[in-house]
Design a protein around this motif. Structure first.
Motif, mmCIF file in Angstrom:
data_model
loop_
_atom_site.group_PDB
_atom_site.id
_atom_site.type_symbol
_atom_site.label_atom_id
_atom_site.label_comp_id
_atom_site.label_asym_id
_atom_site.label_seq_id
_atom_site.Cartn_x
_atom_site.Cartn_y
_atom_site.Cartn_z
ATOM 1 N N VAL A 28 32.406 -3.050 28.894
ATOM 2 C CA VAL A 28 33.511 -2.768 27.974
ATOM 3 C C VAL A 28 33.184 -3.320 26.577
ATOM 4 O O VAL A 28 33.348 -2.631 25.571
ATOM 5 C CB VAL A 28 34.829 -3.365 28.510
ATOM 6 C CG1 VAL A 28 35.913 -3.341 27.452
ATOM 7 C CG2 VAL A 28 35.286 -2.593 29.741
ATOM 8 N N GLY A 29 32.695 -4.564 26.520
ATOM 9 C CA GLY A 29 32.388 -5.166 25.220
ATOM 10 C C GLY A 29 31.317 -4.398 24.478
ATOM 11 O O GLY A 29 31.456 -4.082 23.288
ATOM 12 N N GLU A 30 30.267 -4.060 25.192
ATOM 13 C CA GLU A 30 29.140 -3.327 24.589
ATOM 14 C C GLU A 30 29.588 -1.940 24.116
ATOM 15 O O GLU A 30 29.246 -1.500 23.014
ATOM 16 C CB GLU A 30 28.043 -3.207 25.668
ATOM 17 C CG GLU A 30 26.952 -2.211 25.415
ATOM 18 C CD GLU A 30 26.203 -1.879 26.722
ATOM 19 O OE1 GLU A 30 25.724 -2.818 27.393
ATOM 20 O OE2 GLU A 30 26.127 -0.685 27.074
ATOM 21 N N THR A 31 30.392 -1.265 24.939
ATOM 22 C CA THR A 31 30.784 0.105 24.596
ATOM 23 C C THR A 31 31.776 0.116 23.429
ATOM 24 O O THR A 31 31.719 1.005 22.573
ATOM 25 C CB THR A 31 31.361 0.807 25.841
ATOM 26 O OG1 THR A 31 30.397 0.723 26.887
ATOM 27 C CG2 THR A 31 31.673 2.263 25.551
ATOM 28 N N LEU A 32 32.656 -0.870 23.360
ATOM 29 C CA LEU A 32 33.557 -0.946 22.194
ATOM 30 C C LEU A 32 32.738 -1.112 20.914
ATOM 31 O O LEU A 32 33.037 -0.484 19.891
ATOM 32 C CB LEU A 32 34.531 -2.119 22.338
ATOM 33 C CG LEU A 32 35.808 -1.876 23.145
ATOM 34 C CD1 LEU A 32 36.630 -3.160 23.205
ATOM 35 C CD2 LEU A 32 36.649 -0.732 22.567
ATOM 36 N N ASN A 33 31.703 -1.950 20.966
ATOM 37 C CA ASN A 33 30.849 -2.108 19.782
ATOM 38 C C ASN A 33 30.230 -0.779 19.377
ATOM 39 O O ASN A 33 30.187 -0.425 18.195
ATOM 40 C CB ASN A 33 29.735 -3.128 20.055
ATOM 41 C CG ASN A 33 30.267 -4.551 20.113
ATOM 42 O OD1 ASN A 33 31.398 -4.814 19.717
ATOM 43 N ND2 ASN A 33 29.446 -5.466 20.614
ATOM 44 N N GLU A 34 29.738 -0.041 20.360
ATOM 45 C CA GLU A 34 29.122 1.261 20.058
ATOM 46 C C GLU A 34 30.142 2.220 19.462
ATOM 47 O O GLU A 34 29.857 2.955 18.511
ATOM 48 C CB GLU A 34 28.522 1.853 21.341
ATOM 49 C CG GLU A 34 27.313 1.077 21.836
ATOM 50 C CD GLU A 34 26.957 1.361 23.300
ATOM 51 O OE1 GLU A 34 26.020 0.714 23.794
ATOM 52 O OE2 GLU A 34 27.640 2.204 23.943
#
Ligand code: MG
Ligand code: MG
Length: 257
Positions: A28-34
């Motif tokens: 979730v954290g990584e995808t929000l950044n993307e």
């Protein structure tokens, strides 16, 4: 996502179970950044939604929100006066908008849930301040959240930051426990009284998710049955992390890439 709670038992997690929650939180954290790297004037909300659907499909990650009580999208995309649960339609983002993206992922049966609000291009100083204060209120909640404090201590820490800035705290939508279900007990309001409410225990994993408004915090729901907006049309912001309560320090964030 934010929800009220049916009264059920709090489900405490072992350290092993907390470890098994980490991949979903990371995702979730990584995808929000993307997603926020893709945010710019001219971008359609539906393009952001499709990005996540394709990525999760490739990686065998379950998009937690899609189909949740009939929710029709992979992300919640809430713009300007929309607070939470906005639809990722073909709406085109404009310079000066503020966009909240809320995202849930389920991996090996464990859920991660996180959200944040960012500006599209250049935003007004007023909007900038709202984002800063709401983000700061989440940090204050995470800092206050530890084993042995009362639930009201955490809500009060969040509320104090938002209200001392002159903003409103949304009452009708709150944080929640997280585990195999996205919404577990306890509810975690973004307001409260110090020393009130349940005592926080070892093994609790919760989503803290303050929603703040520049104007009155009263809400309304659009005809789509989901999108929560400010009743007065004022801007609102939403920040959320899934966190683990620890005895000797601030809560540990699971949804940070
Ligand atoms: Mg949530
Ligand atoms: Mg959420």
């Amino acid at each position: 996502m934010a929800n009220g709670q049916r009264p059920r038992q709090v489900i405490l997690k072992t350290e092993d179970e907390i470890d098994r929650m980490r991949p979903a939180g990371q995702m979730v954290g990584e995808t929000l950044n993307e997603l926020f790297e893709m945010v710019k004037p001219g971008r359609k909300l539906s393009e952001l939604d499709r990005y996540v659907l394709e990525k999760f499909g490739r990686l065998d990650v379950i998009p937690t929100f899609l189909g949740y009580q009939g929710f029709p999208h992979t992300i919640c995309a809430s713009v300007n006066d929309e607070i939470v649960h906005g639809f990722a339609t073909d709406r085109v983002l404009e310079e000066g908008d503020i966009l909240s993206i809320d995202l849930g992922a389920t991996i090996d049966g464990w859920v991660g849930d996180s959200a944040r609000t960012e500006g599209v291009g250049t935003i007004s100083p007023e909007a900038r301040r709202l984002l800063d204060v709401t983000s700061e209120s989440l940090a204050a909640g995470i800092s206050a959240a530890r084993v042995g404090v009362r639930k009201g201590d955490i809500g009060a820490a969040i509320q104090e930051v938002i209200e001392s800035a002159g903003y409103g705290v949304v009452r009708g939508y709150v944080g929640h426990g997280v585990g195999r279900d996205m919404h577990e007990p306890p509810s975690m309001p973004n307001y409260g009284r110090h020393g009130s409410g349940m005592t926080m225990r070892r093994g609790m994993v919760v989503a803290l998710e303050p929603m703040a408004t520049i104007g009155d915090p009263a809400t309304a729901v659009l005809d789509d049955g989901w999108t929560v907006v400010t009743a007065d049309g004022s801007l609102s912001a939403h920040f959320e992390h899934t966190v683990v309560l620890r005895p000797d320090g601030p809560a540990e964030i699971l949804t940070q890439a």
